[in-house]
Motif scaffolding. Structure first.
Motif, PDB file in Angstrom:
ATOM      1  N   ARG A 339     -12.087  23.528  66.466  1.00  0.00           N
ATOM      2  CA  ARG A 339     -10.877  23.442  65.650  1.00  0.00           C
ATOM      3  C   ARG A 339      -9.636  23.517  66.525  1.00  0.00           C
ATOM      4  O   ARG A 339      -9.502  24.394  67.389  1.00  0.00           O
ATOM      5  CB  ARG A 339     -10.856  24.558  64.620  1.00  0.00           C
ATOM      6  N   LEU A 340      -8.705  22.623  66.275  1.00  0.00           N
ATOM      7  CA  LEU A 340      -7.452  22.615  67.011  1.00  0.00           C
ATOM      8  C   LEU A 340      -6.601  23.829  66.671  1.00  0.00           C
ATOM      9  O   LEU A 340      -5.984  24.438  67.556  1.00  0.00           O
ATOM     10  CB  LEU A 340      -6.679  21.326  66.709  1.00  0.00           C
ATOM     11  N   ASP A 341      -6.570  24.211  65.400  1.00  0.00           N
ATOM     12  CA  ASP A 341      -5.701  25.332  65.029  1.00  0.00           C
ATOM     13  C   ASP A 341      -6.158  26.634  65.669  1.00  0.00           C
ATOM     14  O   ASP A 341      -5.335  27.503  65.991  1.00  0.00           O
ATOM     15  CB  ASP A 341      -5.580  25.460  63.514  1.00  0.00           C
ATOM     16  N   ASP A 345      -3.678  28.837  67.887  1.00  0.00           N
ATOM     17  CA  ASP A 345      -3.435  30.233  67.511  1.00  0.00           C
ATOM     18  C   ASP A 345      -3.585  31.149  68.724  1.00  0.00           C
ATOM     19  O   ASP A 345      -2.820  32.103  68.892  1.00  0.00           O
ATOM     20  CB  ASP A 345      -4.408  30.663  66.415  1.00  0.00           C
ATOM     21  N   GLU A 346      -4.560  30.847  69.570  1.00  0.00           N
ATOM     22  CA  GLU A 346      -4.748  31.662  70.785  1.00  0.00           C
ATOM     23  C   GLU A 346      -3.569  31.489  71.730  1.00  0.00           C
ATOM     24  O   GLU A 346      -3.161  32.446  72.409  1.00  0.00           O
ATOM     25  CB  GLU A 346      -6.046  31.252  71.487  1.00  0.00           C
ATOM     26  N   GLY A 367       2.129  12.172  69.388  1.00  0.00           N
ATOM     27  CA  GLY A 367       2.535  13.453  68.824  1.00  0.00           C
ATOM     28  C   GLY A 367       2.600  13.431  67.313  1.00  0.00           C
ATOM     29  O   GLY A 367       2.926  12.406  66.709  1.00  0.00           O
ATOM     30  N   PHE A 368       2.297  14.558  66.710  1.00  0.00           N
ATOM     31  CA  PHE A 368       2.322  14.676  65.250  1.00  0.00           C
ATOM     32  C   PHE A 368       2.861  16.048  64.876  1.00  0.00           C
ATOM     33  O   PHE A 368       2.916  16.970  65.702  1.00  0.00           O
ATOM     34  CB  PHE A 368       0.919  14.453  64.671  1.00  0.00           C
ATOM     35  N   PRO A 369       3.280  16.230  63.621  1.00  0.00           N
ATOM     36  CA  PRO A 369       3.956  17.467  63.235  1.00  0.00           C
ATOM     37  C   PRO A 369       3.047  18.691  63.287  1.00  0.00           C
ATOM     38  O   PRO A 369       1.866  18.628  62.936  1.00  0.00           O
ATOM     39  CB  PRO A 369       4.411  17.189  61.799  1.00  0.00           C
ATOM     40  N   VAL A 370       3.624  19.820  63.688  1.00  0.00           N
ATOM     41  CA  VAL A 370       2.911  21.095  63.626  1.00  0.00           C
ATOM     42  C   VAL A 370       2.502  21.400  62.197  1.00  0.00           C
ATOM     43  O   VAL A 370       1.464  22.017  61.944  1.00  0.00           O
ATOM     44  CB  VAL A 370       3.798  22.226  64.195  1.00  0.00           C
ATOM     45  N   SER A 371       3.292  20.912  61.241  1.00  0.00           N
ATOM     46  CA  SER A 371       3.029  21.197  59.833  1.00  0.00           C
ATOM     47  C   SER A 371       1.708  20.609  59.339  1.00  0.00           C
ATOM     48  O   SER A 371       1.216  21.001  58.282  1.00  0.00           O
ATOM     49  CB  SER A 371       4.169  20.663  58.962  1.00  0.00           C
ATOM     50  N   THR A 372       1.134  19.654  60.101  1.00  0.00           N
ATOM     51  CA  THR A 372      -0.158  19.099  59.671  1.00  0.00           C
ATOM     52  C   THR A 372      -1.298  20.088  59.881  1.00  0.00           C
ATOM     53  O   THR A 372      -2.408  19.847  59.402  1.00  0.00           O
ATOM     54  CB  THR A 372      -0.477  17.793  60.430  1.00  0.00           C
ATOM     55  N   LEU A 373      -1.046  21.179  60.586  1.00  0.00           N
ATOM     56  CA  LEU A 373      -2.064  22.231  60.700  1.00  0.00           C
ATOM     57  C   LEU A 373      -1.988  23.088  59.435  1.00  0.00           C
ATOM     58  O   LEU A 373      -1.654  24.269  59.464  1.00  0.00           O
ATOM     59  CB  LEU A 373      -1.823  23.083  61.949  1.00  0.00           C
ATOM     60  N   ASP A 374      -2.308  22.447  58.324  1.00  0.00           N
ATOM     61  CA  ASP A 374      -2.164  23.074  57.011  1.00  0.00           C
ATOM     62  C   ASP A 374      -3.515  23.410  56.396  1.00  0.00           C
ATOM     63  O   ASP A 374      -3.657  23.464  55.175  1.00  0.00           O
ATOM     64  CB  ASP A 374      -1.380  22.143  56.089  1.00  0.00           C
ATOM     65  N   GLY A 375      -4.499  23.606  57.257  1.00  0.00           N
ATOM     66  CA  GLY A 375      -5.830  23.904  56.757  1.00  0.00           C
ATOM     67  C   GLY A 375      -6.784  22.737  56.841  1.00  0.00           C
ATOM     68  O   GLY A 375      -7.991  22.911  56.694  1.00  0.00           O
ATOM     69  N   ALA A 397     -13.414  14.364  75.918  1.00  0.00           N
ATOM     70  CA  ALA A 397     -12.904  14.935  74.668  1.00  0.00           C
ATOM     71  C   ALA A 397     -11.739  14.093  74.189  1.00  0.00           C
ATOM     72  O   ALA A 397     -10.994  13.523  74.986  1.00  0.00           O
ATOM     73  CB  ALA A 397     -12.456  16.379  74.868  1.00  0.00           C
ATOM     74  N   ARG A 398     -11.586  14.028  72.891  1.00  0.00           N
ATOM     75  CA  ARG A 398     -10.453  13.309  72.335  1.00  0.00           C
ATOM     76  C   ARG A 398      -9.728  14.190  71.333  1.00  0.00           C
ATOM     77  O   ARG A 398     -10.334  14.967  70.621  1.00  0.00           O
ATOM     78  CB  ARG A 398     -10.882  12.004  71.666  1.00  0.00           C
ATOM     79  N   ILE A 399      -8.450  14.127  71.369  1.00  0.00           N
ATOM     80  CA  ILE A 399      -7.661  14.649  70.301  1.00  0.00           C
ATOM     81  C   ILE A 399      -7.557  13.460  69.401  1.00  0.00           C
ATOM     82  O   ILE A 399      -7.369  12.369  69.906  1.00  0.00           O
ATOM     83  CB  ILE A 399      -6.289  15.067  70.788  1.00  0.00           C
ATOM     84  N   ILE A 400      -7.411  13.755  68.632  1.00  0.00           N
ATOM     85  CA  ILE A 400      -7.605  14.960  67.852  1.00  0.00           C
ATOM     86  C   ILE A 400      -7.881  14.303  66.539  1.00  0.00           C
ATOM     87  O   ILE A 400      -7.019  13.593  66.092  1.00  0.00           O
ATOM     88  CB  ILE A 400      -6.394  15.913  67.819  1.00  0.00           C
ATOM     89  N   ILE A 401      -9.009  14.442  66.081  1.00  0.00           N
ATOM     90  CA  ILE A 401      -9.327  13.802  64.814  1.00  0.00           C
ATOM     91  C   ILE A 401      -8.567  14.571  63.732  1.00  0.00           C
ATOM     92  O   ILE A 401      -9.000  15.618  63.264  1.00  0.00           O
ATOM     93  CB  ILE A 401     -10.838  13.819  64.556  1.00  0.00           C
ATOM     94  N   VAL A 402      -7.400  14.054  63.381  1.00  0.00           N
ATOM     95  CA  VAL A 402      -6.551  14.705  62.377  1.00  0.00           C
ATOM     96  C   VAL A 402      -6.628  13.890  61.093  1.00  0.00           C
ATOM     97  O   VAL A 402      -6.085  12.791  61.018  1.00  0.00           O
ATOM     98  CB  VAL A 402      -5.098  14.815  62.847  1.00  0.00           C
ATOM     99  N   PRO A 403      -7.300  14.392  60.082  1.00  0.00           N
ATOM    100  CA  PRO A 403      -7.435  13.627  58.845  1.00  0.00           C
ATOM    101  C   PRO A 403      -6.074  13.274  58.252  1.00  0.00           C
ATOM    102  O   PRO A 403      -5.153  14.091  58.216  1.00  0.00           O
ATOM    103  CB  PRO A 403      -8.200  14.587  57.916  1.00  0.00           C
TER     104      PRO A 403
END
Length: 550
Positions: A339-341, A345-346, A367-375, A397-403
């Motif tokens: 998990r990216l979040d 967090d660390e 780059g994408f918004p920090v706000s997309t780390l919404d769960g 490794a690839r970033i970041i599979i962000v739905p």
């Protein structure tokens, strides 16, 4: 001149120089070489030059061949309309087309320069070689994914090309032959124009061709030492701590639904859109993922560090912003990663940070918004469809599979860094090139079948629909100008993955139009309004025309 002063003696001339001077004074013209000599010499100069460029590039993973370097700069500087033209017309073969275009341009230019050189214009041959070297050196040493040492392959290539062109000039202009004094008494001119030695030309040309092939092969072999596929072959992917159940039966395999997209896209069919002409050469022994920027603690992880974390497995559909309505630049896969979040967090995200920026080994950024780390299940992926992540899809490794976000602002392959920053301070690779900074995936649907021609009678209309983070509520089709008919939906793997849909159609003879539209899980139906892919994704209903025969 005063008496008693001796006149200076002229410096003695060697016999060859004397013969050339007499030849010029006599007004005789040399034999004119045929044009094909110039074409052959020009092509051999380019081939041997590029071969030595490949050879030099094989001595370090940080060096690239002149063709690859020029291709990288073309990708970086090509206008947006040309990029879209290439993707629309060539799809995932656009990079192959680019490489061949560069080679054809070099070949045609070299052939013309070769003709001029063997016809006596050595200055053109030398000028072309210098220009070739300077452009290649600029491409290899100045720009994304370059180092100053990157100028070497092109400079060596240019030097070799110049030498071959000068050799061709010499073969086409043999030295005049001095006639012995005893034969000049018969009235023969003191020098004669020698015949062109075609046999020698062909032997030398053949030798240069063999040398070009051998040097290029050696260069490619040296570069294969840095092939990441060898590193990938030695990796064993851990079992996720949160594994998914086996996928349900795939409706695409059911009789009558052939031609539909599979529930999970096979790796071999998964689309590839990126800015890399050649895959980066990455060693797991030295690879690290760095997290920095606007964080409380900078962190560094090795590949083993990340594999040792709790891994998750998720079904997520990703798509390219360049995907036209009804296009195939979209795929659904089962991804494994951490998990990216949790990682961020660390590190501790500082309050002023509003953008998460990923950087690739080849210098690409998104780059994408920090706000997309919404769960949502944003992950750094190491695995795909039960395998170690393939090199073409981003190994190690690839970033970041962000739905729910288009790939151009999130999906960084060959990941090396994650920086917390702001949209005011930094822009990803595509943003200055005219694309939107914020890019949520729009609700889309596609018709996979039938084709453009079918027989009358019962047939199946089917395809896929996707709206990551929202899911699909329903899919409807319309035949000609009739009523919208709701279709059957296939298994739902997650709200982040696509859904297959289908319905039966009693096809009657004639020409028909079929349209499709989807409604997402929030109740919003995709718009009929047509929009281009730029700046933030295409919209519209996919429409096909079918000719039904008796």
């Amino acid at each position: 001149m005063s008496q008693g002063t001796a006149a200076p003696e002229a410096e003695p001339m060697d016999s060859a120089a004397a013969a050339r001077q007499l030849f010029v004074e006599s007004g005789m013209k040399p034999h004119r070489p045929p044009r094909w000599w110039g074409v052959v010499i020009g092509l051999l100069a380019a081939a041997l030059g590029l071969a030595f460029g490949e050879l030099v590039a094989g001595f370090s993973s940080e060096l690239r061949s002149p063709v690859a370097s020029v291709g990288d700069r073309v990708i970086d500087w090509v206008p947006k309309w040309m990029k879209e033209f290439a993707i629309e017309n060539f799809g995932t073969s656009d990079k192959v087309v680019l490489i061949w275009t560069i080679l054809v341009v070099i070949a045609v230019s070299a052939a013309l320069v070769g003709i001029a050189t063997v016809r006596g214009r050595r200055d053109i041959g030398l000028a072309f070689s210098a220009l070739f070297g300077l452009l290649g050196a600029w491409a290899g040493g100045f720009g994304r994914n370059t180092t100053i040492a990157g100028v070497l392959p092109a400079l060596v290539a240019a030097t070799v090309a110049a030498c071959v062109l000068m050799l061709g000039y010499r073969l086409a202009h043999p030295r005049p032959v001095a006639v012995p004094a005893s034969r000049q008494n018969s009235g023969q001119a003191p020098v004669t124009a020698p015949e062109l030695d075609r046999r020698r030309f062909l032997m030398v040309s053949g030798g240069l061709a063999v040398a070009a092939i051998a040097v290029a092969a050696l260069g490619r072999d040296l570069q294969d030492r840095f092939n990441s596929s060898l590193e990938r072959a030695g990796v064993r992917l851990p079992i996720p701590s949160d594994p998914l159940p086996a996928p349900p039966p795939d409706p695409a395999a059911v009789i009558g639904n052939e031609g539909m997209s599979e529930l999970i896209t096979p790796i071999k069919d998964f689309y590839r859109i990126d800015t890399a002409l050649y895959f980066p050469s990455i060693s797991l022994a030295s690879w690290k993922l760095k997290i920095g920027g606007l964080v409380e603690r900078e962190l560094t992880f090795t590949y083993d560090d990340l594999l040792a974390r709790d891994l998750i497995e998720r079904d997520i559909t990703i798509s390219c912003v360049s995907n036209e309505v009804g296009g195939d630049l979209v795929g659904n896969a089962r991804w494994v990663g951490c998990r990216l979040d949790d990682l961020l967090d660390e590190a501790g995200i500082r309050r002023e940070a509003d953008q998460i920026m990923g950087m690739s080994d080849d210098g690409f950024t998104a780059g994408f918004p920090v706000s997309t780390l919404d769960g949502r299940d944003a992950i750094i992926a190491f695995g795909m469809n039960g395998e170690v992540l393939p090199v073409k899809n981003g190994f190690p490794a690839r970033i970041i599979i962000v739905p729910g976000i288009y790939g151009y602002v999130s999906a960084v392959k060959w990941l090396t860094e994650i920086n917390l920053t702001t949209f005011a301070a930094d822009q990803g690779y595509w943003i200055p090139r005219g694309w939107a900074a914020l890019a949520p995936v729009k609700t889309q649907s596609r018709i996979d079948r039938p084709g453009s021609r079918v027989a009358s009678g019962t047939t199946v209309i089917g395809g896929v629909a996707w709206a990551p983070t929202r899911g699909i509520g329903r899919v409807e089709v319309q035949i000609d100008d009739g009523e919208w008919v709701e279709t059957m939906l296939g298994p739902v793997l997650s709200e982040n993955s696509w859904v297959q849909w289908w319905t039966k159609w009693e096809a009657t003879e004639g020409k028909h139009q079929i349209r499709v539209r989807a409604t997402d899980g929030d109740g919003e139906t995709q718009t009929e309004e047509r929009a281009r892919v730029d700046p933030d994704g295409a919209t519209g209903w996919h429409t096909i025309r079918v000719d039904v025969s008796a």
